[in-house]
Design a protein around this motif. Structure first.
Motif, mmCIF file in Angstrom:
data_model
loop_
_atom_site.group_PDB
_atom_site.id
_atom_site.type_symbol
_atom_site.label_atom_id
_atom_site.label_comp_id
_atom_site.label_asym_id
_atom_site.label_seq_id
_atom_site.Cartn_x
_atom_site.Cartn_y
_atom_site.Cartn_z
ATOM 1 N N LEU A 215 49.928 22.843 57.790
ATOM 2 C CA LEU A 215 50.531 21.624 58.333
ATOM 3 C C LEU A 215 49.933 20.377 57.700
ATOM 4 N N ARG A 216 48.627 20.355 57.544
ATOM 5 C CA ARG A 216 47.989 19.172 56.953
ATOM 6 C C ARG A 216 48.420 18.976 55.506
ATOM 7 N N LEU A 217 48.577 20.068 54.775
ATOM 8 C CA LEU A 217 49.051 19.967 53.390
ATOM 9 C C LEU A 217 50.459 19.369 53.348
ATOM 10 N N LEU A 218 51.326 19.820 54.249
ATOM 11 C CA LEU A 218 52.706 19.317 54.269
ATOM 12 C C LEU A 218 52.759 17.869 54.717
ATOM 13 N N GLN A 219 51.921 17.490 55.669
ATOM 14 C CA GLN A 219 51.918 16.116 56.157
ATOM 15 C C GLN A 219 51.336 15.156 55.136
ATOM 16 N N ASP A 220 50.257 15.580 54.471
ATOM 17 C CA ASP A 220 49.568 14.671 53.559
ATOM 18 C C ASP A 220 50.304 14.479 52.244
ATOM 19 N N ASP A 221 51.027 15.498 51.787
ATOM 20 C CA ASP A 221 51.686 15.403 50.477
ATOM 21 C C ASP A 221 53.053 16.084 50.527
ATOM 22 N N PRO A 222 54.006 15.497 51.241
ATOM 23 C CA PRO A 222 55.323 16.145 51.368
ATOM 24 C C PRO A 222 56.096 16.206 50.062
ATOM 25 N N ALA A 223 55.758 15.367 49.087
ATOM 26 C CA ALA A 223 56.491 15.367 47.825
ATOM 27 C C ALA A 223 56.090 16.516 46.910
ATOM 28 N N HIS A 224 54.991 17.158 47.181
ATOM 29 C CA HIS A 224 54.544 18.272 46.346
ATOM 30 C C HIS A 224 55.570 19.414 46.424
ATOM 31 N N PRO A 225 55.790 20.134 45.335
ATOM 32 C CA PRO A 225 56.770 21.240 45.345
ATOM 33 C C PRO A 225 56.215 22.479 46.058
ATOM 34 N N TRP A 226 56.003 22.337 47.346
ATOM 35 C CA TRP A 226 55.434 23.435 48.119
ATOM 36 C C TRP A 226 56.400 24.602 48.240
ATOM 37 N N THR A 227 55.834 25.791 48.260
ATOM 38 C CA THR A 227 56.562 27.003 48.618
ATOM 39 C C THR A 227 55.729 27.712 49.682
ATOM 40 N N VAL A 228 56.354 28.673 50.354
ATOM 41 C CA VAL A 228 55.589 29.437 51.334
ATOM 42 C C VAL A 228 54.433 30.160 50.642
ATOM 43 N N ALA A 229 54.681 30.633 49.437
ATOM 44 C CA ALA A 229 53.634 31.344 48.704
ATOM 45 C C ALA A 229 52.450 30.431 48.379
ATOM 46 N N SER A 230 52.730 29.203 47.932
ATOM 47 C CA SER A 230 51.634 28.298 47.577
ATOM 48 C C SER A 230 50.863 27.838 48.819
ATOM 49 N N LEU A 231 51.569 27.632 49.916
ATOM 50 C CA LEU A 231 50.898 27.285 51.165
ATOM 51 C C LEU A 231 50.023 28.443 51.645
ATOM 52 N N ALA A 232 50.561 29.655 51.549
ATOM 53 C CA ALA A 232 49.807 30.824 51.985
ATOM 54 C C ALA A 232 48.541 30.999 51.153
ATOM 55 N N ALA A 233 48.652 30.743 49.858
ATOM 56 C CA ALA A 233 47.474 30.859 48.998
ATOM 57 C C ALA A 233 46.400 29.856 49.395
ATOM 58 N N ARG A 282 62.770 11.082 44.407
ATOM 59 C CA ARG A 282 61.627 11.576 43.642
ATOM 60 C C ARG A 282 60.326 11.457 44.434
ATOM 61 N N ARG A 283 60.186 10.379 45.205
ATOM 62 C CA ARG A 283 58.940 10.146 45.950
ATOM 63 C C ARG A 283 58.770 11.099 47.123
ATOM 64 N N VAL A 284 59.857 11.703 47.576
ATOM 65 C CA VAL A 284 59.732 12.658 48.686
ATOM 66 C C VAL A 284 59.966 14.101 48.241
ATOM 67 N N GLY A 285 60.011 14.323 46.922
ATOM 68 C CA GLY A 285 59.994 15.690 46.439
ATOM 69 C C GLY A 285 61.313 16.312 46.059
ATOM 70 N N TYR A 286 62.386 15.499 45.937
ATOM 71 C CA TYR A 286 63.677 16.052 45.521
ATOM 72 C C TYR A 286 63.869 15.818 44.022
ATOM 73 N N SER A 287 64.359 16.830 43.339
ATOM 74 C CA SER A 287 64.481 16.746 41.885
ATOM 75 C C SER A 287 65.646 15.883 41.449
ATOM 76 N N THR A 288 66.691 15.771 42.293
ATOM 77 C CA THR A 288 67.860 14.973 41.933
ATOM 78 C C THR A 288 68.313 14.132 43.119
ATOM 79 N N PRO A 289 68.898 12.959 42.867
ATOM 80 C CA PRO A 289 69.449 12.150 43.960
ATOM 81 C C PRO A 289 70.539 12.898 44.724
ATOM 82 N N PHE A 290 71.302 13.759 44.033
ATOM 83 C CA PHE A 290 72.378 14.497 44.698
ATOM 84 C C PHE A 290 71.811 15.437 45.760
#
Length: 336
Positions: A215-233, A282-290
C-alpha cells in the motif's frame, strides 16, 4: 506516507459553502443539499442533528464538532421534536418547505444567517459542494455522522474560522476554503485517534507487514509501472499470496487500488494545474492520453477535458449560497 496522511490527502475545498447560523429557539432546518460532506461546529448553545433514516438524534453542545456525510438528508434543530420551517437544497438554496425563498429574509451579516442577531445558538457550517473535493476513499471511511469534542487541535482553528467567516476581504474565499480543509483534517485525526476507532479496512491493512508495504508503495509512487509481481517481490511474498491477502484486507485487488489512486491524483492535477491531458496521463502512470482518458471517463463519468472545465457549483455573490447580499451588507431579517 503514514496511513493517516494517505487518508487525509483528499480534502480540497473550492468555493465551499460557509456560513454562521444564529438562531433563537424554536428552530429547525431540513438539509437536502446532497453535499458529500458537511462540517458543523457549535459555538454557543445546543444543536440537535436528526438523521432521516430513523437513527438516534445526536445532541451537540458548545465546542462539539459534527461531520455529516451526504447525500442523505437530515435535520438540524434546537430539539429533535421541532418541525422544520426551512429547507436547504442543492447549492445552498434556502426556501420554506413550500418553496418560498428565505435567504435574503434571514441574512444578518456577512455569511451570517438566522432568525435573531443575538440568538442563543450559534453554529459554524462548512460544506463541500462537489464529490471531487473529497476523495472517495475518505468518504467511504466515514460513518454517516461522527462527532468529536473540541480539543487543543481544533479550538484554534474554530476560533480563526469564526473570525474569518464574517470578513469580506480580497482572497477571503481561498482563506476560508483552506481553513475548512484544515479543520476537517484536525477533526478526523481526533476521530481516528479515539479509543476503539472503527477505521476502514484499507487503513487497518497498512499495519499488516505485507499488505502495508504494498500500500505504501502504491500511495507514494502511483506513476510507477507497478505489477502484482513487482509489488510481491518488494513485499517478500509470492504473487498469488500478495493478491489474495491484499484483496482480503483492503477489499479490492492491488491493481484496482492503484487505478483509483492514479485517477484521484489526476483529478487534482486537472483542477489545480494547467498541465495538458498528455502530461497528466504521464505523471500518473498512463502510457498514452487515450488510455488515461478512457479510464478516467469510466470511473468519473466525464472525460478529463470535461472534468477540468466543469465549474464547481458555486457563485460567490449569490445570497442563497452565502446567506448574504452581493455587497455583504446585512439586510432586515424576518423571523420565520
Amino acid at each position: 506516507m503514514d496511513p493517516l496522511a494517505g487518508l487525509l490527502d483528499g480534502p480540497r475545498a473550492r468555493g465551499a459553502f460557509l456560513l454562521r447560523i444564529v438562531m433563537e429557539p424554536p428552530w429547525a432546518v431540513r438539509i437536502e443539499d446532497r453535499a458529500p460532506v458537511c462540517l458543523m461546529a457549535v459555538r454557543r448553545g445546543e444543536t440537535c442533528v436528526v438523521p432521516s433514516d430513523g437513527g438516534e438524534p445526536v445532541r451537540l453542545g458548545p465546542g462539539d464538532v459534527a461531520v455529516v456525510r451526504g447525500p442523505d438528508p437530515y435535520t438540524v434543530a434546537d430539539t429533535s421534536g421541532t418541525t422544520p420551517h426551512a429547507r436547504v437544497g442543492p447549492g445552498g438554496v434556502c426556501t420554506t418547505l413550500h418553496g418560498r425563498p428565505l435567504a435574503q429574509d434571514m441574512v444578518l451579516n456577512v455569511r451570517t444567517w438566522g432568525n435573531a442577531a443575538d440568538g442563543s445558538t450559534a453554529v459554524l457550517v462548512g460544506t463541500y459542494l462537489l464529490d471531487g473535493e473529497i476523495s472517495r476513499r475518505l468518504l467511504d471511511a466515514l460513518p454517516p455522522l461522527l462527532t468529536v469534542p473540541v480539543d487543543a487541535r481544533t479550538r484554534p482553528l474554530l476560533d480563526l474560522l469564526d473570525t474569518e467567516i464574517a470578513q469580506d476581504e480580497p482572497g477571503q474565499r481561498v482563506v476560508l476554503d483552506r481553513l475548512l480543509d484544515l479543520l476537517l483534517i484536525a477533526v478526523l485525526r481526533a476521530w481516528f485517534a479515539r479509543p476503539g476507532a472503527d477505521a476502514p479496512a484499507w487503513y487497518r491493512a497498512l499495519g499488516d507487514p505485507v499488505v502495508g508495504t504494498a500500500l505504501r508503495l502504491l500511495q507514494d509512487d502511483p506513476a510507477h509501472p507497478w505489477t502484482v509481481a513487482s509489488l510481491a517481490a518488494r513485499a517478500g511474498v509470492s504473487r498469488a499470496g500478495l493478491a489474495r491477502r491484499f484483496t482480503e484486507l483492503v477489499g479490492e485487488p492491488p491493481m484496482a487500488y492503484l487505478t483509483g489512486r492514479r485517477l484521484a491524483v489526476a483529478a487534482d492535477l486537472l483542477r489545480e494545474s494547467d498541465a495538458t491531458v498528455e502530461t497528466v496521463a504521464r505523471r500518473v502512470g498512463y502510457s498514452t492520453p487515450f488510455a488515461f482518458s478512457a479510464a478516467f471517463k469510466r470511473v468519473r463519468g466525464l472525460s478529463p477535458q470535461e472534468y477540468r472545465v466543469r465549474p464547481p457549483e458555486d457563485s460567490p455573490d449569490l445570497p442563497d449560497r452565502q446567506g448574504t447580499l452581493p455587497s455583504g451588507r446585512p439586510v432586515r431579517k424576518l423571523t420565520p
